[in-house]
Design a protein around this motif. Structure first.
Motif, PDB file in Angstrom:
ATOM      1  N   PHE A   1      59.151  29.087  23.344  1.00 34.31           N
ATOM      2  CA  PHE A   1      59.557  30.317  22.944  1.00 34.31           C
ATOM      3  C   PHE A   1      58.840  31.584  23.396  1.00 34.31           C
ATOM      4  CE2 PHE A   1      61.240  27.619  19.831  1.00 34.31           C
ATOM      5  CZ  PHE A   1      62.518  28.142  19.359  1.00 34.31           C
ATOM      6  N   VAL A   2      59.471  32.673  23.345  1.00 30.22           N
ATOM      7  CA  VAL A   2      58.961  33.993  24.087  1.00 30.22           C
ATOM      8  C   VAL A   2      59.130  35.010  22.910  1.00 30.22           C
ATOM      9  CG1 VAL A   2      59.038  35.554  25.682  1.00 30.22           C
ATOM     10  CG2 VAL A   2      59.901  33.385  26.115  1.00 30.22           C
TER      11      VAL A   2
ATOM     12  N   GLU B   1      61.399  39.762  30.767  1.00 30.49           N
ATOM     13  CA  GLU B   1      60.285  40.117  29.752  1.00 30.49           C
ATOM     14  C   GLU B   1      59.059  39.104  29.682  1.00 30.49           C
ATOM     15  OE1 GLU B   1      60.308  42.918  28.607  1.00 30.49           O
ATOM     16  OE2 GLU B   1      62.353  43.662  28.546  1.00 30.49           O
ATOM     17  N   LYS B   2      59.358  37.900  30.039  1.00 28.88           N
ATOM     18  CA  LYS B   2      58.206  36.903  30.220  1.00 28.88           C
ATOM     19  C   LYS B   2      56.966  37.512  31.147  1.00 28.88           C
ATOM     20  CE  LYS B   2      59.001  32.754  31.364  1.00 28.88           C
ATOM     21  NZ  LYS B   2      59.658  31.550  31.968  1.00 28.88           N
ATOM     22  N   LYS B   3      57.680  38.303  32.237  1.00 25.39           N
ATOM     23  CA  LYS B   3      56.589  38.745  33.237  1.00 25.39           C
ATOM     24  C   LYS B   3      56.233  40.047  33.039  1.00 25.39           C
ATOM     25  CE  LYS B   3      60.027  37.957  36.272  1.00 25.39           C
ATOM     26  NZ  LYS B   3      60.961  37.521  37.308  1.00 25.39           N
TER      27      LYS B   3
ATOM     28  N   PRO C   1      64.209  31.513  21.905  1.00 19.58           N
ATOM     29  CA  PRO C   1      64.065  30.135  22.305  1.00 19.58           C
ATOM     30  C   PRO C   1      64.492  30.480  24.200  1.00 19.58           C
ATOM     31  CG  PRO C   1      66.287  30.290  21.603  1.00 19.58           C
ATOM     32  CD  PRO C   1      65.649  31.724  21.226  1.00 19.58           C
ATOM     33  N   LYS C   2      63.424  29.465  24.834  1.00 23.59           N
ATOM     34  CA  LYS C   2      63.674  29.586  25.934  1.00 23.59           C
ATOM     35  C   LYS C   2      64.779  28.617  26.620  1.00 23.59           C
ATOM     36  CE  LYS C   2      58.798  30.479  27.511  1.00 23.59           C
ATOM     37  NZ  LYS C   2      57.470  29.713  28.095  1.00 23.59           N
ATOM     38  N   LYS C   3      65.086  27.654  25.811  1.00 23.58           N
ATOM     39  CA  LYS C   3      66.467  26.820  25.905  1.00 23.58           C
ATOM     40  C   LYS C   3      67.784  27.524  25.455  1.00 23.58           C
ATOM     41  CE  LYS C   3      67.337  22.378  24.025  1.00 23.58           C
ATOM     42  NZ  LYS C   3      66.830  21.177  23.656  1.00 23.58           N
ATOM     43  N   HIS C   4      68.477  27.663  26.493  1.00 21.37           N
ATOM     44  CA  HIS C   4      69.837  28.296  25.987  1.00 21.37           C
ATOM     45  C   HIS C   4      70.446  27.449  24.884  1.00 21.37           C
ATOM     46  CE1 HIS C   4      73.522  30.746  26.434  1.00 21.37           C
ATOM     47  NE2 HIS C   4      74.034  29.774  26.409  1.00 21.37           N
ATOM     48  N   ASN C   5      70.974  28.381  23.803  1.00 26.93           N
ATOM     49  CA  ASN C   5      71.825  27.888  22.762  1.00 26.93           C
ATOM     50  C   ASN C   5      72.162  29.019  21.928  1.00 26.93           C
ATOM     51  OD1 ASN C   5      73.012  26.069  21.111  1.00 26.93           O
ATOM     52  ND2 ASN C   5      71.352  24.524  21.077  1.00 26.93           N
ATOM     53  N   SER C   6      73.321  28.829  21.419  1.00 28.62           N
ATOM     54  CA  SER C   6      73.902  29.776  20.748  1.00 28.62           C
ATOM     55  C   SER C   6      73.701  29.815  19.051  1.00 28.62           C
ATOM     56  CB  SER C   6      75.556  29.966  20.713  1.00 28.62           C
ATOM     57  OG  SER C   6      76.292  28.637  20.148  1.00 28.62           O
TER      58      SER C   6
ATOM     59  N   THR D   1      65.079  20.568  18.264  1.00 27.16           N
ATOM     60  CA  THR D   1      64.600  19.333  17.940  1.00 27.16           C
ATOM     61  C   THR D   1      63.075  19.531  17.312  1.00 27.16           C
ATOM     62  OG1 THR D   1      63.082  19.633  19.924  1.00 27.16           O
ATOM     63  CG2 THR D   1      65.231  18.530  20.539  1.00 27.16           C
ATOM     64  N   LYS D   2      62.657  18.230  16.780  1.00 30.88           N
ATOM     65  CA  LYS D   2      61.329  18.521  16.147  1.00 30.88           C
ATOM     66  C   LYS D   2      60.266  19.271  16.605  1.00 30.88           C
ATOM     67  CE  LYS D   2      58.505  15.687  13.124  1.00 30.88           C
ATOM     68  NZ  LYS D   2      57.889  14.175  12.993  1.00 30.88           N
ATOM     69  N   SER D   3      60.196  19.008  17.976  1.00 32.43           N
ATOM     70  CA  SER D   3      58.891  19.651  18.611  1.00 32.43           C
ATOM     71  C   SER D   3      59.308  21.322  18.841  1.00 32.43           C
ATOM     72  CB  SER D   3      58.713  19.060  19.997  1.00 32.43           C
ATOM     73  OG  SER D   3      59.906  19.250  21.014  1.00 32.43           O
ATOM     74  N   GLU D   4      60.782  21.595  18.988  1.00 30.39           N
ATOM     75  CA  GLU D   4      60.977  22.827  19.109  1.00 30.39           C
ATOM     76  C   GLU D   4      60.796  23.832  17.887  1.00 30.39           C
ATOM     77  OE1 GLU D   4      64.423  22.288  22.861  1.00 30.39           O
ATOM     78  OE2 GLU D   4      65.056  22.314  20.292  1.00 30.39           O
ATOM     79  N   LYS D   5      61.053  23.131  16.542  1.00 27.90           N
ATOM     80  CA  LYS D   5      60.756  23.671  15.524  1.00 27.90           C
ATOM     81  C   LYS D   5      59.309  23.976  15.275  1.00 27.90           C
ATOM     82  CE  LYS D   5      64.630  21.305  13.178  1.00 27.90           C
ATOM     83  NZ  LYS D   5      65.146  19.954  12.420  1.00 27.90           N
ATOM     84  N   ASN D   6      58.439  23.150  15.944  1.00 27.81           N
ATOM     85  CA  ASN D   6      57.048  23.366  15.814  1.00 27.81           C
ATOM     86  C   ASN D   6      56.730  24.527  16.670  1.00 27.81           C
ATOM     87  OD1 ASN D   6      54.636  22.150  15.087  1.00 27.81           O
ATOM     88  ND2 ASN D   6      55.642  20.160  15.404  1.00 27.81           N
ATOM     89  N   LEU D   7      57.285  24.585  17.872  1.00 25.84           N
ATOM     90  CA  LEU D   7      57.058  25.639  18.625  1.00 25.84           C
ATOM     91  C   LEU D   7      57.419  27.019  18.086  1.00 25.84           C
ATOM     92  CD1 LEU D   7      57.811  23.775  21.992  1.00 25.84           C
ATOM     93  CD2 LEU D   7      55.648  24.645  21.247  1.00 25.84           C
ATOM     94  N   PHE D   8      58.700  26.968  17.432  1.00 28.99           N
ATOM     95  CA  PHE D   8      59.238  28.106  17.001  1.00 28.99           C
ATOM     96  C   PHE D   8      58.397  28.618  15.589  1.00 28.99           C
ATOM     97  CE2 PHE D   8      62.874  30.057  13.958  1.00 28.99           C
ATOM     98  CZ  PHE D   8      62.775  31.154  14.462  1.00 28.99           C
ATOM     99  N   ALA D   9      57.831  27.687  14.835  1.00 24.99           N
ATOM    100  CA  ALA D   9      57.015  28.047  13.674  1.00 24.99           C
ATOM    101  C   ALA D   9      55.757  28.594  14.348  1.00 24.99           C
ATOM    102  CB  ALA D   9      56.865  26.769  12.940  1.00 24.99           C
TER     103      ALA D   9
END
Lengths: 346, 346
Positions: A230-231, A217-219, A248-253, A259-267
């Motif tokens: 994030f996508v 879907e990114k492409k 999230p691009k990083k795999h996690n269930s 992380t703090k920076s991931e929360k930023n990117l999600f927000a």
């Protein structure tokens, strides 16, 4: 004490919470049709804390610093910026101590053990997630994580649903900015089906099916937005006009380990896409819900995400009797318009 | 020519018709929010036949006698009492002749071959099924059967959905009394799941699971009404307040073989229960849909019925992200109130 039942359909894997305790008389619906009057006093506004149960989580603004606390002593604190309280009319909260005096153990029946909470997203009644400050969105994400962590650890909890109803047509009965959290004793059908399919895919291909979907879907023509973490895209088989999913691009269930920076990117992803929706369709009602698996065994193949459903159509007789949906906006067009709007807003 | 696609979700057995031909721009939703103006001219009223496509079925009142006809010559007939026309914006109607110029054969994709029709239930704009004459209800049932017979015999049709949306909140875009019929090339999830479960039950117990459900519900607290041919009850796991199902006592997978007296008994059951709903909750919006299997192999274990869903609540973020429902009216209370109302109306 709420002795609700979760009942299963005679044949289908379809469950319903029968709210025997909160139950309404059929004739109640006549009244509610007549008086669609606004709330006179908002029970979620600052100063009205006594109208809701004691908070289970508070983020307090103590001289500019955010302090986590629970509302466990009087007087109830008023300097909160996030406040989570038990729902006054919980769908799930069957007591474990046997105080429900009917033995409801039967086939096709589970007691509605669990928790049902209201997360007040801001002291501002009209706070909107698309225009709120990034810091407050991060507070919201942190509060989701805090409650998910606490509720998901309870031995009787199989799933935690975190969701938001915005606008009356989307089922919001209170207008103050809020989300809801439900911790339940069964794994719901939607999550179960996703887990099963992603496990099968993993067994066959030794990789996460969601990671592969993201890569594709990114492409493609359904991409709406992406940053380094994030996508956002309109899913191939969107069941509602302008539906979009945030992955999230990083795999996690689950989202516990963000992380703090991931929360930023999600927000940022939430804010950009919700703003675009608001601008494009003039502040429509919508629902969103997190798809999370709290079962550690699913970590390898399940991939958490957020699904956003603008409420721009009505599921009617066809959808109800077949389970098939009709969507009049192809996701490719939805993605094009939403991504153009994001660029325009800047 | 309508080249719609039926797409399947990445993982789940969830299908959606993407109406590429009828497709709406996202910004269309802004306008439709603003002008909720009424139809100026009703395209389904007598005299306006030219506003809809040529009829595929007409019941004409020829000097008191009901004559079946198709509207296959000009001038269009005006003495109809039931009129079935193709939907101007069909969800299903992919041409079989290859004139859709894109090859859409792919995984997770089916062409939306089929038919989508509007059944005008009466020349009277405001005809209501709960107050209409029994004879007209029987005409309606006959028209359902006629279309089911015709469409269900086509080689590319796997299922025929017959449904009714009543009231704007229940998704009715036209106010003139009408039903809809959709013939489709796939077996929908709901029917598939019912067929599978009832076949399993039959293999194990050598009887129809629906017949057993009827036997139980006839004796229990969820019974609403019965006559010699039909049973009306609130299902054990009702997903909506005041939901009820109408079952024929005689086992059959489809309604094609209904006798004249059975049609009478079915019409009576519909009229009594829909009247009770209307009186009890002040004319609420609702959806109903037939559950039918047209596959002859299922005759032994599938049992046709009609499911009625009053639209008294909104499926929101919780329902959408879990597939679990919350119902604030226990079916036992719904049944009690509806059956009392039937007795009161007499």
């Amino acid at each position: 004490m709420v002795c609700n039942e979760i009942r299963k359909d005679y044949l289908m894997n379809r469950w319903v919470v029968i709210a025997t305790e909160r139950s309404r008389r059929p004739t109640d619906f006549v009244k509610s049709k007549a008086d669609s009057a606004k709330e006179k006093v908002c029970p979620l506004c600052v100063g009205n804390e006594a109208l809701t149960p004691q908070a289970v989580l508070l983020y307090l603004n103590e001289k500019g610093k955010i302090i986590k606390d629970a509302d466990n002593h009087q007087p109830r604190k008023k300097n909160w910026i996030i406040r989570v309280v038990p729902n006054l009319y919980p769908a799930f909260s069957y007591p474990l101590d046997g105080s429900c005096n009917v033995d409801r153990r039967a086939v096709n029946l589970v007691n509605a053990v669990g928790h049902h909470e209201v997360l007040v997203e801001s002291p501002n009644h009209d706070e909107d997630l698309s225009s709120t400050k990034l810091e407050q969105l991060i507070n919201l994400i942190n509060a989701y994580i805090d409650r998910l962590d606490t509720l998901g650890s309870k031995p009787y909890v199989k799933h935690v649903a975190i969701f938001r109803n915005y606008g009356k047509e989307a089922g919001a009965s209170l207008t103050h900015a809020h989300s809801q959290i439900i911790a339940m004793p069964i794994l719901p059908r939607v999550i179960k089906e996703e887990i099963k399919a992603s496990r099968n895919f993993y067994d066959k291909n030794k990789k996460c099916v969601f990671c592969e979907i993201i890569e594709n879907e990114k492409k493609g023509p359904r991409l709406i937005f992406q940053n380094s973490g994030f996508v956002v895209f309109a899913p191939y088989a969107s069941i509602q006009p302008l539906e979009f999913w945030i992955f999230p691009k990083k795999h996690n269930s689950t989202l516990l380990a963000l992380t703090k920076s991931e929360k930023n990117l999600f927000a940022e992803s939430m804010k950009k896409s919700l703003s675009a929706l608001r601008v494009l369709v003039n502040d429509p009602p919508y629902n969103y819900g997190f798809h999370i698996s709290i079962n550690k065994k699913t970590q390898k193949y399940y991939h958490w995400h957020l699904e956003v459903y603008p409420k721009l159509s009505i599921w009617a007789g066809f959808e109800k009797s077949t389970g098939i949906y009709i969507n009049t906006v192809p996701p490719e067009i939805a993605a094009l318009e939403l991504s153009k709007t994001i660029k325009k807003i800047g």
